[in-house]
Write a protein that holds these residues in place. Structure first.
Motif, PDB file in Angstrom:
ATOM      1  N   LYS A   1       4.348  -0.831  10.456  1.00 62.86           N
ATOM      2  CA  LYS A   1       3.840   0.228  11.347  1.00 62.86           C
ATOM      3  C   LYS A   1       3.210   1.346  10.531  1.00 62.86           C
ATOM      4  O   LYS A   1       2.115   1.875  10.847  1.00 62.86           O
ATOM      5  CB  LYS A   1       5.008   0.768  12.184  1.00 62.86           C
ATOM      6  N   MET A   2       3.890   1.775   9.456  1.00 64.18           N
ATOM      7  CA  MET A   2       3.370   2.843   8.614  1.00 64.18           C
ATOM      8  C   MET A   2       2.059   2.433   7.937  1.00 64.18           C
ATOM      9  O   MET A   2       1.119   3.219   7.819  1.00 64.18           O
ATOM     10  CB  MET A   2       4.411   3.216   7.556  1.00 64.18           C
ATOM     11  N   GLN A   3       2.026   1.154   7.534  1.00 64.63           N
ATOM     12  CA  GLN A   3       0.808   0.658   6.887  1.00 64.63           C
ATOM     13  C   GLN A   3      -0.353   0.665   7.862  1.00 64.63           C
ATOM     14  O   GLN A   3      -1.463   1.021   7.519  1.00 64.63           O
ATOM     15  CB  GLN A   3       1.059  -0.731   6.326  1.00 64.63           C
ATOM     16  N   ALA A   4      -0.027   0.256   9.130  1.00 66.55           N
ATOM     17  CA  ALA A   4      -1.099   0.257  10.157  1.00 66.55           C
ATOM     18  C   ALA A   4      -1.580   1.686  10.403  1.00 66.55           C
ATOM     19  O   ALA A   4      -2.769   1.940  10.580  1.00 66.55           O
ATOM     20  CB  ALA A   4      -0.570  -0.400  11.441  1.00 66.55           C
ATOM     21  N   GLY A   5      -0.611   2.608  10.449  1.00 67.71           N
ATOM     22  CA  GLY A   5      -1.021   4.015  10.649  1.00 67.71           C
ATOM     23  C   GLY A   5      -1.843   4.541   9.490  1.00 67.71           C
ATOM     24  O   GLY A   5      -2.821   5.256   9.686  1.00 67.71           O
ATOM     25  N   LEU A   6      -1.416   4.174   8.289  1.00 66.31           N
ATOM     26  CA  LEU A   6      -2.191   4.611   7.125  1.00 66.31           C
ATOM     27  C   LEU A   6      -3.610   4.033   7.127  1.00 66.31           C
ATOM     28  O   LEU A   6      -4.582   4.708   6.796  1.00 66.31           O
ATOM     29  CB  LEU A   6      -1.462   4.235   5.840  1.00 66.31           C
ATOM     30  N   GLU A   7      -3.661   2.728   7.530  1.00 66.29           N
ATOM     31  CA  GLU A   7      -4.987   2.102   7.595  1.00 66.29           C
ATOM     32  C   GLU A   7      -5.861   2.790   8.641  1.00 66.29           C
ATOM     33  O   GLU A   7      -7.057   3.008   8.448  1.00 66.29           O
ATOM     34  CB  GLU A   7      -4.841   0.624   7.898  1.00 66.29           C
ATOM     35  N   GLN A   8      -5.174   3.118   9.777  1.00 68.49           N
ATOM     36  CA  GLN A   8      -5.944   3.794  10.841  1.00 68.49           C
ATOM     37  C   GLN A   8      -6.445   5.150  10.346  1.00 68.49           C
ATOM     38  O   GLN A   8      -7.610   5.532  10.581  1.00 68.49           O
ATOM     39  CB  GLN A   8      -5.035   3.971  12.078  1.00 68.49           C
ATOM     40  N   LYS A   9      -5.535   5.890   9.684  1.00 68.67           N
ATOM     41  CA  LYS A   9      -5.949   7.180   9.145  1.00 68.67           C
ATOM     42  C   LYS A   9      -7.020   7.026   8.086  1.00 68.67           C
ATOM     43  O   LYS A   9      -7.981   7.817   8.004  1.00 68.67           O
ATOM     44  CB  LYS A   9      -4.744   7.905   8.548  1.00 68.67           C
ATOM     45  N   HIS A  10      -6.889   5.969   7.270  1.00 68.01           N
ATOM     46  CA  HIS A  10      -7.889   5.726   6.233  1.00 68.01           C
ATOM     47  C   HIS A  10      -9.250   5.430   6.856  1.00 68.01           C
ATOM     48  O   HIS A  10     -10.284   5.957   6.409  1.00 68.01           O
ATOM     49  CB  HIS A  10      -7.419   4.567   5.344  1.00 68.01           C
ATOM     50  N   ARG A  11      -9.211   4.585   7.915  1.00 67.10           N
ATOM     51  CA  ARG A  11     -10.492   4.286   8.579  1.00 67.10           C
ATOM     52  C   ARG A  11     -11.089   5.556   9.196  1.00 67.10           C
ATOM     53  O   ARG A  11     -12.301   5.775   9.176  1.00 67.10           O
ATOM     54  CB  ARG A  11     -10.249   3.213   9.670  1.00 67.10           C
ATOM     55  N   GLN A  12     -10.156   6.355   9.805  1.00 70.97           N
ATOM     56  CA  GLN A  12     -10.651   7.597  10.433  1.00 70.97           C
ATOM     57  C   GLN A  12     -11.254   8.509   9.387  1.00 70.97           C
ATOM     58  O   GLN A  12     -12.314   9.128   9.608  1.00 70.97           O
ATOM     59  CB  GLN A  12      -9.480   8.299  11.155  1.00 70.97           C
ATOM     60  N   MET A  13     -10.583   8.598   8.244  1.00 71.00           N
ATOM     61  CA  MET A  13     -11.109   9.437   7.174  1.00 71.00           C
ATOM     62  C   MET A  13     -12.440   8.917   6.664  1.00 71.00           C
ATOM     63  O   MET A  13     -13.376   9.702   6.405  1.00 71.00           O
ATOM     64  CB  MET A  13     -10.096   9.491   6.026  1.00 71.00           C
ATOM     65  N   LEU A  14     -12.492   7.583   6.541  1.00 70.11           N
ATOM     66  CA  LEU A  14     -13.772   7.006   6.105  1.00 70.11           C
ATOM     67  C   LEU A  14     -14.879   7.270   7.121  1.00 70.11           C
ATOM     68  O   LEU A  14     -16.033   7.560   6.759  1.00 70.11           O
ATOM     69  CB  LEU A  14     -13.606   5.500   5.868  1.00 70.11           C
ATOM     70  N   THR A  15     -14.469   7.136   8.410  1.00 68.34           N
ATOM     71  CA  THR A  15     -15.469   7.385   9.477  1.00 68.34           C
ATOM     72  C   THR A  15     -15.929   8.844   9.433  1.00 68.34           C
ATOM     73  O   THR A  15     -17.138   9.138   9.525  1.00 68.34           O
ATOM     74  CB  THR A  15     -14.860   7.043  10.857  1.00 68.34           C
ATOM     75  N   ASP A  16     -14.933   9.750   9.289  1.00 66.37           N
ATOM     76  CA  ASP A  16     -15.294  11.171   9.231  1.00 66.37           C
ATOM     77  C   ASP A  16     -16.150  11.468   7.995  1.00 66.37           C
ATOM     78  O   ASP A  16     -17.122  12.233   8.061  1.00 66.37           O
ATOM     79  CB  ASP A  16     -14.016  12.024   9.192  1.00 66.37           C
ATOM     80  N   LEU A  17     -15.723  10.821   6.874  1.00 71.42           N
ATOM     81  CA  LEU A  17     -16.515  11.033   5.658  1.00 71.42           C
ATOM     82  C   LEU A  17     -17.920  10.503   5.816  1.00 71.42           C
ATOM     83  O   LEU A  17     -18.892  11.132   5.401  1.00 71.42           O
ATOM     84  CB  LEU A  17     -15.805  10.342   4.482  1.00 71.42           C
ATOM     85  N   HIS A  18     -18.024   9.347   6.465  1.00 64.57           N
ATOM     86  CA  HIS A  18     -19.348   8.758   6.693  1.00 64.57           C
ATOM     87  C   HIS A  18     -20.177   9.644   7.599  1.00 64.57           C
ATOM     88  O   HIS A  18     -21.378   9.896   7.358  1.00 64.57           O
ATOM     89  CB  HIS A  18     -19.181   7.345   7.291  1.00 64.57           C
TER      90      HIS A  18
END
Length: 368
Positions: A23-40
């Motif tokens: 669950k934590m890994q999925a959340g981290l991945e989601q946050k990572h994707r969100q960060m990447l999306t925001d960065l993009h």
């Protein structure tokens, strides 16, 4: 039983831990994707903003470059136009000067032809004499009044002078004859003439001058008819200068014969002097008229002075009369003031009123 429960609990704990990790890994991945999306998105927006700024900067630079290029182009055009204009003006000036030079060349050619014609004209002795006579007449007519000279005047001995000046006594008639000794003068200055020939030409030139002086002295100086001297007119200044500069003995000989050698310039001085003499004589003839006019003017001035004095006396008397009238006016005004003050004041006693009435009657009697 207890071990199975413990095992179940362990497995359940591991499963829960694994689930929590997943669950934590999925959340981290989601946050990572969100960060990447925001960065993009941020990078995209930053790129768009930078692109817009670059476009604006490019447009600004392009506008400034275009304006600068237009300014440079205008300056270059102005400089070129100015250069073309100056070049055109220079070309026009050069063409005008060339035209002037061409015209001057034509005049020089014409003058050269005229000089050649003049040399041919002066080569003939008779024509040369006519040239001198024409020049003499022009000088005399431009300086003296017509009654003061006569051209081609015949004297009592039958000789005819080119001109006579009719001057007042004791000078009388002064004969002027034109002479142009040019042949030997030209020989003296010819380039091909050697020294012996030049010396011979100078000697013959002096002989020619002496002969002319003798002829004028013999023909045009007549006692009791003409003046005791005559004038020899040389139409060329160069010939006259040669005579006076290098042939002084000829000048002295002419003076001894009472013949005065003159050129166009010196003749003008002689004629101006003669005109001054004629003017002085005419003034002396009119001196009595001037004297009578001055006498009449003096009489008129004396009458003017007497009338001016009378006018001054009248003005002085009128001024005195005006002062007298002003004095009378002032006295009358004072009398009116006294009368007005007497009317406004309280009535005086009968005796005082009677005295005032008598005094007023006495003051009015002289005026009547």
């Amino acid at each position: 039983m207890t071990e199975a429960a413990i095992l179940v609990l362990v497995v359940a704990g591991l499963a829960l831990g694994l689930w929590l990790v997943v669950k934590m890994q999925a959340g981290l991945e989601q946050k990572h994707r969100q960060m990447l999306t925001d960065l993009h998105d941020g990078l995209t927006k930053q790129g768009d903003r930078l692109g817009g700024q670059l476009n604006e900067l490019r447009e600004t630079i392009s506008g400034k470059l275009d304006a600068r290029l237009d300014q440079i182009s205008n300056r270059v055009s102005e400089r070129l136009d100015e250069g073309f204009k100056k070049t055109n003006e220079t070309f026009t000036s050069v063409m005008a000067r060339l035209a002037t030079i061409d015209e001057a060349q034509k005049k020089i050619d014409t003058l050269t032809g005229s000089v050649v014609s003049l040399q041919e004209l002066l080569g003939d002795k008779k024509t040369r004499g006519t040239f001198g006579e024409v020049q003499l007449e022009a000088l005399v007519r431009n300086t003296l009044p017509t009654q003061a000279f006569e051209m081609q005047y015949t004297l009592s001995n039958g000789t005819r002078a080119d001109c006579v000046l009719k001057l007042p006594d004791p000078t009388g008639l002064v004969a002027v004859d034109s002479k142009f000794p040019l042949e030997n003068y030209n020989r003296m200055f010819e380039g091909k003439t050697d020294d012996p020939m030049r010396a011979l030409a100078q000697k013959q030139f002096r002989v020619d001058i002496r002969k002319h002086v003798d002829d004028i002295s013999k023909k045009y100086i007549i006692p009791n008819e003409t003046s005791d001297g005559a004038v020899m007119f040389v139409p060329a200044e160069a010939v006259f200068a040669e005579i006076h500069a290098h042939h002084q003995e000829v000048v002295d000989y002419a003076i001894s014969k009472r013949v005065w050698i003159v050129s166009p310039t010196t003749l003008m001085a002689v004629l101006n002097t003669a005109r001054a003499v004629l003017k002085d004589v005419e003034t002396k003839k009119q001196i009595h008229i001037i004297r009578d006019s001055l006498v009449r003017l003096g009489q008129d001035f004396r009458r003017f002075d007497e009338r001016m004095k009378k006018l001054a006396d009248h003005i002085r008397q009128a001024h005195q009369d005006a002062e007298d009238v002003q004095t009378s006016s002032r006295k009358i005004s004072q009398q009116f003031q006294k009368i007005e003050s007497a009317e406004l004041e309280a009535p005086e006693p009968a005796s005082a009123s009677a005295e005032n009435a008598l005094r007023l009657a006495e003051e009015r009697k002289p005026a009547q």
